[in-house]
Design an enzyme around this catalytic site. Structure first.
Site, PDB file in Angstrom:
ATOM      1  N   TYR A  57       1.137  -1.249   0.027  1.00 30.92           N
ATOM      2  CA  TYR A  57      -0.030  -0.136   0.350  1.00 30.92           C
ATOM      3  C   TYR A  57       0.748   1.544  -0.694  1.00 30.92           C
ATOM      4  O   TYR A  57       1.202   1.434   1.068  1.00 30.92           O
ATOM      5  CB  TYR A  57      -0.944   0.020   1.219  1.00 30.92           C
ATOM      6  CG  TYR A  57      -1.802  -1.400   1.577  1.00 30.92           C
ATOM      7  CD1 TYR A  57      -1.874  -1.976   0.229  1.00 30.92           C
ATOM      8  CD2 TYR A  57      -2.349  -1.270   2.495  1.00 30.92           C
ATOM      9  CE1 TYR A  57      -3.232  -2.896   0.048  1.00 30.92           C
ATOM     10  CE2 TYR A  57      -3.535  -2.513   2.270  1.00 30.92           C
ATOM     11  CZ  TYR A  57      -3.786  -2.827   1.544  1.00 30.92           C
ATOM     12  OH  TYR A  57      -4.688  -4.476   1.408  1.00 30.92           O
ATOM     13  N   HIS A 141       0.020 -12.148   1.560  1.00 31.47           N
ATOM     14  CA  HIS A 141      -1.086 -11.200   0.491  1.00 31.47           C
ATOM     15  C   HIS A 141      -0.329 -11.837  -0.814  1.00 31.47           C
ATOM     16  O   HIS A 141       0.307 -11.937  -1.667  1.00 31.47           O
ATOM     17  CB  HIS A 141      -0.001  -9.928   0.659  1.00 31.47           C
ATOM     18  CG  HIS A 141      -1.198  -8.291   0.132  1.00 31.47           C
ATOM     19  ND1 HIS A 141      -0.809  -7.570   0.223  1.00 31.47           N
ATOM     20  CD2 HIS A 141      -1.999  -8.304  -0.364  1.00 31.47           C
ATOM     21  CE1 HIS A 141      -1.303  -6.565   0.142  1.00 31.47           C
ATOM     22  NE2 HIS A 141      -2.768  -7.401  -0.422  1.00 31.47           N
TER      23      HIS A 141
END
Length: 329
Positions: A57, A141
């Site tokens: 992010y 992830h």
């Protein structure tokens, strides 16, 4: 439902809203530090105590901002999760901007690495960006195309890091239910982060994944409950995105029918979208991405809005949802 891991059990007992940190990593558009930290501050004021982030992010920006915003909060009062699988490294050929959806400079790149050494380095670097000594939860992830690497490398290392006390629990976060189910069946996983597969519009996550989690005491953090935007507003056409693309006509039609039904029962489509997950006793937490203080207040208000039982009954009777999740458990 009996949760095995004490960290996940604590999160499950809260049954509350979580703060998703992708937007404060400048997802799609830039915001300044003051706006990002203000969003986290208001989240705390609204009673939110679970915060999720990832190196992905904003190439580490979300972790740095979240760490700064929480630096003066009592550590024992909140839970924080981050992710592994993407190391952040200097770019050999820097670009003006990142090319993976975040409005940040392109002088860094993501390097996929699900090896044991890569996982340990990723956790150590996240701890540094966050300014913490321990991360409560780490997710693998998006390992969709990396099952072997994740199973052989990430899983043993995450078990080791959990045993060492560097992390409190570990899981996997994906936009699909099938591989998450495999993680639950074949590893010592503590929780899963399921994105977009258990919502007002689709309940596929209830077929195998959620029952398997219930049987094995694995927590479930449900994300993507607005299905990329089509369920985020009272009028689905205001943001008719589904799975990160323009919503197909059948999905738009179904969302519009749900919106009309919600209005008829004195509620709204986004309130029902949030409430749907919380009606299922197997769901540990619902986390929503938030960018500004106003977005935080809006989502907190939606979370508190009651959705009448009559709405769920009619939604099931008319076939708009497969089953009322409150009937489970």
């Amino acid at each position: 439902m009996i949760i095995n891991n004490p960290v996940v059990r604590r999160l499950h007992d809260q049954r509350s809203l979580g703060f998703g940190g992708a937007p404060i990593g400048n997802l799609y558009r830039r915001i300044d530090d003051e706006t990002a930290i203000g969003a986290v501050t208001v989240a705390w004021e609204q009673g939110i105590r679970y915060f999720d982030t990832a190196p992905h992010y904003g190439l580490g920006l979300s972790e740095r901002r979240l760490g700064e915003a929480l630096s003066d909060r009592p550590r024992e009062e909140f839970l924080l999760s981050s992710k592994v699988g993407r190391l952040i490294r200097p770019a050999d050929q820097p670009r003006e901007l990142d090319d993976e959806g975040f409005a940040v400079p392109g002088d860094l790149v993501r390097v996929r690495d699900y090896s044991g050494d890569g996982i340990r380095r990723s956790v150590e670097e996240s701890l540094e960006r966050l300014g913490l000594e321990k991360i409560d939860i780490i997710y693998i992830h998006d390992p969709d195309d990396y099952w072997t690497e994740a199973f052989d490398g990430a899983v043993p290392m995450l078990n080791q890091l959990r045993d060492e006390g560097i992390i409190g629990a570990w899981g996997a976060g994906m936009n699909q239910a099938e591989m998450l189910t495999r993680f639950v069946r074949e590893t010592d996983i503590d929780l899963v982060m399921q994105a977009g597969r258990y919502t007002l519009l689709e309940q596929g996550g209830r077929e195998e994944l959620i029952p398997e989690c219930e049987r094995r005491g694995v927590g479930i953090v449900n994300v993507g409950v607005f299905n990329s935007g089509i369920l985020a507003n009272a009028d689905p056409l205001a943001q008719a995105k589904y799975n990160y693309e323009e919503a197909p006509s059948g999905i738009v039609e179904k969302a519009q029918k749900l919106a009309v039904l919600a209005m008829a029962h004195g509620t709204t489509l986004p309130a029902a979208a949030l409430a749907f997950s919380f009606r299922d006793p197997a769901i540990t937490n619902v986390t929503v991405g938030m960018r500004t203080a106003d977005q935080v207040r809006r989502n907190a208000d939606l979370f508190r809005q009651p959705v009448p039982d009559a709405f769920w009954a009619e939604a099931v009777d008319t076939g708009l949802i497969a089953v009322d999740p409150k009937t489970f458990g």
